[in-house]
Design a protein around this motif. Structure first.
Motif, PDB file in Angstrom:
ATOM      1  N   GLY A 180      -2.804  11.273   3.165  1.00  0.00           N
ATOM      2  CA  GLY A 180      -2.891  10.069   2.346  1.00  0.00           C
ATOM      3  C   GLY A 180      -2.207   8.890   3.006  1.00  0.00           C
ATOM      4  O   GLY A 180      -1.288   9.049   3.821  1.00  0.00           O
ATOM      5  N   MET A 181      -2.655   7.691   2.636  1.00  0.00           N
ATOM      6  CA  MET A 181      -2.075   6.440   3.152  1.00  0.00           C
ATOM      7  C   MET A 181      -1.575   5.621   1.976  1.00  0.00           C
ATOM      8  O   MET A 181      -2.369   5.104   1.182  1.00  0.00           O
ATOM      9  N   ARG A 182      -0.265   5.496   1.845  1.00  0.00           N
ATOM     10  CA  ARG A 182       0.322   4.650   0.808  1.00  0.00           C
ATOM     11  C   ARG A 182       1.757   4.325   1.189  1.00  0.00           C
ATOM     12  O   ARG A 182       2.416   5.080   1.917  1.00  0.00           O
ATOM     13  N   GLY A 183       2.225   3.187   0.693  1.00  0.00           N
ATOM     14  CA  GLY A 183       3.592   2.775   0.982  1.00  0.00           C
ATOM     15  C   GLY A 183       3.852   2.503   2.442  1.00  0.00           C
ATOM     16  O   GLY A 183       5.010   2.573   2.886  1.00  0.00           O
ATOM     17  N   GLY A 184       2.809   2.213   3.235  1.00  0.00           N
ATOM     18  CA  GLY A 184       2.993   1.907   4.642  1.00  0.00           C
ATOM     19  C   GLY A 184       3.232   3.107   5.526  1.00  0.00           C
ATOM     20  O   GLY A 184       3.568   2.941   6.705  1.00  0.00           O
ATOM     21  N   ILE A 185       3.051   4.323   5.014  1.00  0.00           N
ATOM     22  CA  ILE A 185       3.268   5.526   5.809  1.00  0.00           C
ATOM     23  C   ILE A 185       2.091   6.470   5.593  1.00  0.00           C
ATOM     24  O   ILE A 185       1.271   6.289   4.699  1.00  0.00           O
ATOM     25  N   GLY A 186       2.036   7.505   6.431  1.00  0.00           N
ATOM     26  CA  GLY A 186       1.068   8.574   6.256  1.00  0.00           C
ATOM     27  C   GLY A 186       1.726   9.765   5.588  1.00  0.00           C
ATOM     28  O   GLY A 186       2.814  10.190   5.991  1.00  0.00           O
ATOM     29  N   GLU A 187       1.082  10.295   4.586  1.00  0.00           N
ATOM     30  CA  GLU A 187       1.668  11.378   3.786  1.00  0.00           C
ATOM     31  C   GLU A 187       0.743  12.589   3.841  1.00  0.00           C
ATOM     32  O   GLU A 187      -0.441  12.484   3.509  1.00  0.00           O
ATOM     33  N   ARG A 188       1.288  13.725   4.249  1.00  0.00           N
ATOM     34  CA  ARG A 188       0.484  14.936   4.339  1.00  0.00           C
ATOM     35  C   ARG A 188       0.294  15.518   2.943  1.00  0.00           C
ATOM     36  O   ARG A 188       1.255  15.898   2.277  1.00  0.00           O
ATOM     37  N   ILE A 189      -0.967  15.617   2.508  1.00  0.00           N
ATOM     38  CA  ILE A 189      -1.274  16.109   1.166  1.00  0.00           C
ATOM     39  C   ILE A 189      -1.666  17.580   1.211  1.00  0.00           C
ATOM     40  O   ILE A 189      -1.264  18.356   0.342  1.00  0.00           O
TER      41      ILE A 189
END
Length: 404
Positions: A180-189
């Protein structure tokens, strides 16, 4: 007998003057009494102005182009010329059948284009049956817009789940991960997995995927690239981006990340929900992916599902021997032994959990939960024979038929 026509250039007919009073002659004389020459001068000046206006108006009419040239359509309107003639109502007066027929016609055209690429005799076509895909979801605040019902975010989650089911049905040897892309970072879902239930589980919890902040294409692509760096060369590396924002908040130069993806042979495809961005177009063009902007909900789904079949790629001829046949890579696979549910519980090598059902690696006899996967002990790729047989239908497609 009609009265003789006046030759005075300042004279104007009563019928063409909208300012002439409709009162009787006696009332006009009574109102005009006592004004004298000033009133006559005003009438003469007004008549001169009216005559000039009429002359200018007639010149404008002569300079106007003819009606067909005025109604010339723009280039983008050419395909919509008299589109109402192609839509016919059914017996109940509904247009639903005609609209569905138009959409099906468009899908058949795109399918015929893909088949023409596959069946072209000019060069050999290769399709990778072992695919690894990272799904990048835009989880920024731009996904809360309601131009697609109910919102871009809810529609993207729904179509992403349907895409995962269809993708695994046609690519049973592939694996999917979610970022995922949110808050200016990449987040592993979701981790890379060959089990569709694990991927669907990571996309099912809406509260954990609530949009926030701005997206970052560079951070998300770097995370996806690092998770595919260990993959073998015989498998494909693909990134699919569902992007709804018009901005990206990147910590560095995203073109350096793009060059790294080109060196790693990662194919990037983008489905945009807002508008075309140059960086998205460049990523798709340089890596050989597909780019499209969704115009509505149905077009969004069509663009997404066009990426389900394995992408076609031109094969490279062998350098040794000068043969025209494409170079082939041999790889080792193992067919596991399935354990029944009544077997005694044992520790699996993938999750370190006690389970009864599972599969035994034919090389090291380690226990894994699902197939296809890579054995965590010896690294052997473990597949089942039905999965391997189902993957071959992309290599030998049905020839296009003639509609009757």
């Amino acid at each position: 007998m009609a009265p003789p026509r006046r030759t005075d250039p300042n004279y104007m007919d009563v019928d063409s003057d909208s300012d002439i009073s409709l009162l009787g002659d006696d009332q006009v004389r009574a109102r005009g009494k006592g004004k004298g020459k000033a009133t006559d001068k005003q009438k003469k000046g007004k008549a001169k102005g009216k005559a000039k206006d009429v002359c200018l108006f007639s010149r404008c009419l002569q300079l106007l182009p003819s009606e067909p040239s005025v109604q010339q359509a723009y280039t983008w309107e050419a395909s919509y010329t008299r589109s109402w003639d192609t839509v016919q109502e059914d017996e109940t007066g509904s247009l639903q059948g005609a609209v569905e027929d138009l959409m099906a016609r468009g899908r058949r055209r795109r399918h015929a284009h893909h088949l023409s690429l596959l069946l072209a005799p000019a060069a050999a076509i290769r399709r990778t049956i072992i695919r690894h895909l990272i799904l990048l979801l835009d989880l920024s605040t731009a996904m809360m817009d309601r131009d697609m019902r109910p919102t871009r975010f809810d529609l993207s989650l729904q179509y992403a789940r349907e895409f995962v089911v269809e993708w695994f049905d046609q690519n049973p040897l592939g694996q999917i991960g979610v970022v995922g892309m949110r808050g200016g970072i990449g987040e592993r879902i979701g981790e890379m997995s060959g089990n569709p239930q694990d991927v669907l589980k990571s996309l099912s919890d809406r509260t954990k995927l609530e949009p926030a902040g701005e997206p970052s294409l560079q951070n998300a692509i770097e995370m996806a690239r690092s998770s595919m760096s260990h993959l073998p060369t015989h498998s494909s590396r693909e990134i699919l981006i569902i992007f709804g924002s018009l901005t990206t908040c990147d910590p560095g130069n995203i073109h350096d990340t793009l060059d790294a993806c080109v060196r790693s042979k990662i194919r990037i495809s983008v489905v945009a929900l807002a508008a075309e961005m140059k960086i998205c177009r460049d990523m798709c063009d340089k890596t050989g992916g597909q780019f499209g902007v969704a115009m509505n909900e149905g077009h969004f789904k069509d663009l997404l599902f066009e990426l389900v079949p394995p992408p076609a790629q031109r094969a490279v001829a062998r350098a040794v021997g000068g043969g025209a046949n494409p170079a082939a890579d041999l790889m080792m696979m193992g067919f596991p032994t399935r354990l029944p549910d009544s077997s005694p519980p044992s520790l699996c090598a993938c999750h370190s959990e006690m389970k009864s059902e599972g599969f035994l690696c034919p090389r090291c006899m380690a226990k894994v939960c699902d197939v296809p996967t890579d054995c965590d002990i010896c690294g052997l790729m473990i597949v089942s024979s039905p999965h391997l047989a189902r993957s071959y239908h992309h290599l030998f497609p049905v020839k296009p038929y003639q509609a009757v």
